[in-house]
Design a protein around this motif. Structure first.
Motif, PDB file in Angstrom:
ATOM      1  N   ILE A   1       0.814  -1.215   0.000  1.00 54.90           N
ATOM      2  CA  ILE A   1       0.000   0.000   0.000  1.00 54.90           C
ATOM      3  C   ILE A   1       0.848   1.266   0.000  1.00 54.90           C
ATOM      4  O   ILE A   1       0.530   2.238  -0.687  1.00 54.90           O
ATOM      5  CB  ILE A   1      -0.986   0.002   1.198  1.00 54.90           C
ATOM      6  N   ASP A   2       1.961   1.270   0.755  1.00 52.67           N
ATOM      7  CA  ASP A   2       2.771   2.489   0.846  1.00 52.67           C
ATOM      8  C   ASP A   2       3.429   2.822  -0.482  1.00 52.67           C
ATOM      9  O   ASP A   2       3.387   3.984  -0.936  1.00 52.67           O
ATOM     10  CB  ASP A   2       3.825   2.345   1.940  1.00 52.67           C
ATOM     11  N   SER A   3       4.031   1.823  -1.127  1.00 55.49           N
ATOM     12  CA  SER A   3       4.691   2.105  -2.405  1.00 55.49           C
ATOM     13  C   SER A   3       3.669   2.440  -3.477  1.00 55.49           C
ATOM     14  O   SER A   3       3.929   3.267  -4.365  1.00 55.49           O
ATOM     15  CB  SER A   3       5.561   0.919  -2.845  1.00 55.49           C
ATOM     16  N   LEU A   4       2.476   1.841  -3.394  1.00 57.91           N
ATOM     17  CA  LEU A   4       1.413   2.170  -4.342  1.00 57.91           C
ATOM     18  C   LEU A   4       1.027   3.648  -4.222  1.00 57.91           C
ATOM     19  O   LEU A   4       0.999   4.376  -5.221  1.00 57.91           O
ATOM     20  CB  LEU A   4       0.203   1.274  -4.092  1.00 57.91           C
ATOM     21  N   HIS A   5       0.754   4.083  -3.001  1.00 58.68           N
ATOM     22  CA  HIS A   5       0.331   5.469  -2.803  1.00 58.68           C
ATOM     23  C   HIS A   5       1.445   6.452  -3.149  1.00 58.68           C
ATOM     24  O   HIS A   5       1.191   7.496  -3.768  1.00 58.68           O
ATOM     25  CB  HIS A   5      -0.142   5.672  -1.366  1.00 58.68           C
ATOM     26  N   THR A   6       2.660   6.138  -2.746  1.00 57.54           N
ATOM     27  CA  THR A   6       3.786   7.034  -3.040  1.00 57.54           C
ATOM     28  C   THR A   6       3.951   7.218  -4.544  1.00 57.54           C
ATOM     29  O   THR A   6       4.125   8.339  -5.039  1.00 57.54           O
ATOM     30  CB  THR A   6       5.081   6.472  -2.444  1.00 57.54           C
ATOM     31  N   THR A   7       3.873   6.122  -5.274  1.00 54.48           N
ATOM     32  CA  THR A   7       4.090   6.181  -6.717  1.00 54.48           C
ATOM     33  C   THR A   7       2.926   6.856  -7.428  1.00 54.48           C
ATOM     34  O   THR A   7       3.138   7.695  -8.311  1.00 54.48           O
ATOM     35  CB  THR A   7       4.296   4.761  -7.277  1.00 54.48           C
ATOM     36  N   ILE A   8       1.677   6.507  -7.058  1.00 55.68           N
ATOM     37  CA  ILE A   8       0.542   7.091  -7.772  1.00 55.68           C
ATOM     38  C   ILE A   8       0.456   8.589  -7.519  1.00 55.68           C
ATOM     39  O   ILE A   8       0.034   9.363  -8.391  1.00 55.68           O
ATOM     40  CB  ILE A   8      -0.782   6.373  -7.410  1.00 55.68           C
ATOM     41  N   ASN A   9       0.880   9.037  -6.356  1.00 57.71           N
ATOM     42  CA  ASN A   9       0.892  10.474  -6.082  1.00 57.71           C
ATOM     43  C   ASN A   9       1.950  11.201  -6.909  1.00 57.71           C
ATOM     44  O   ASN A   9       1.807  12.389  -7.200  1.00 57.71           O
ATOM     45  CB  ASN A   9       1.128  10.728  -4.591  1.00 57.71           C
ATOM     46  N   LYS A  10       2.986  10.487  -7.304  1.00 59.16           N
ATOM     47  CA  LYS A  10       4.045  11.078  -8.126  1.00 59.16           C
ATOM     48  C   LYS A  10       3.636  11.173  -9.592  1.00 59.16           C
ATOM     49  O   LYS A  10       4.000  12.128 -10.286  1.00 59.16           O
ATOM     50  CB  LYS A  10       5.333  10.242  -8.018  1.00 59.16           C
TER      51      LYS A  10
END
Length: 287
Positions: A238-247
């Motif tokens: 979940i963390d890497s998903l959110h970090t990447t999609i926000n970028k």
């Protein structure tokens, strides 16, 4: 099971069956799927599994299949993970065998409908249900209606080109298989804190972010619900998903987007029953 729908959820590795009555699943059974069977043998397996549970006083049969479906005829067009199961007049076979009403849908459509009708979401929610299993498929509940497309292919973004292959190979069980990994073993190691396994799920989350960003641009939903066997590992990526999609996505588009794991038990079975009732009560379902 009078007044109940016999719901069937066919996946690439697992077959689930059960009666759905008043939104609850009864007499549930699960079988492994012989994906290497030839077409006739697979038909015999599927109809035989249904026959073991079928009761003549039920309302009918609703089945979700991991395939392109010709909706008007209930015909399976193509199934990626069950190679021989192509061009199958499934509704006709079931009707002739059991002499009852039959509804055939794509399995991801059933999952999305189960989440929408069986979950706690507001009815004006635009919801995308994403199935992460042997492959990747999605169902679209838009403006309160299921949108399937002409051949139940709407939402099949797992087949979109991505990197050197397609999205499905990076965002489903295929991600682990193509790397020579056992997904269950990697998951168990990651839960125990193994750094290498955690790194695998961090990479998986980044790929999922790119996949979901395409869905967001295409349909601009409020909610993306992840289901299927791989979704149990959602806390690990979940963390890497959110970090990447926000970028990679415009902040206006993603600031009110909710990406969650399914909390509706047997969503695909329940969704198949919901869609059966919609069709046989002449309630409009968008195609």
């Amino acid at each position: 099971m009078q007044d109940a729908v016999l719901s069937v959820d066919l996946g690439g590795t697992k077959l689930s069956l059960g009666y759905v009555l008043a939104g609850q699943v009864h007499n549930k059974r699960q079988l492994s799927v012989p994906a290497d069977f030839e077409k006739q043998a697979f038909n015999d397996f599927l109809l035989g599994a249904i026959a073991e549970l079928y009761q003549p006083n039920c309302k009918g049969i609703a089945i979700g299949v991991p395939s392109l479906v010709e909706m008007s005829q209930g015909r399976v067009i193509e199934t990626t993970n069950i190679l021989a199961w192509q061009d199958v007049p499934l509704a006709q076979l079931l009707t002739e065998r059991f002499n009852c009403p039959v509804v055939v849908h794509n399995d991801a459509n059933c999952f999305a409908a189960g989440e929408y009708f069986g979950g706690s979401f507001a009815k004006n929610t635009n919801l995308i249900g994403v199935c992460l299993g042997t492959g990747l498929g999605a169902g679209l509940m838009l403006e309160g209606r299921l949108y399937t497309g002409t051949h139940s292919a709407a939402g099949e973004f797992g087949s979109f080109p991505y990197q050197d292959s397609i999205i499905e190979h990076y965002c489903s069980g295929a991600f682990f298989k193509h790397r020579g990994l056992n997904g269950k073993e990697v998951y168990e190691a990651a839960v125990k804190g193994d750094s290498s396994a955690l790194g695998v799920f961090e990479e998986f989350g980044k790929h999922m972010a790119h996949a979901i960003s395409l869905v967001v641009l295409a349909f601009n939903p409020n909610v993306v619900v992840l289901g299927g066997s791989v979704s149990i590992s959602f806390p690990l990526f979940i963390d890497s998903l959110h970090t990447t999609i926000n970028k990679i996505s415009h902040p206006t588009i993603v600031e009110n987007l909710h990406i969650v794991a399914s909390n509706v038990s047997d969503a695909a079975l329940k969704g198949a029953a919901f869609l059966f009732d919609l069709q046989w009560q002449n309630t409009e379902v968008s195609q």
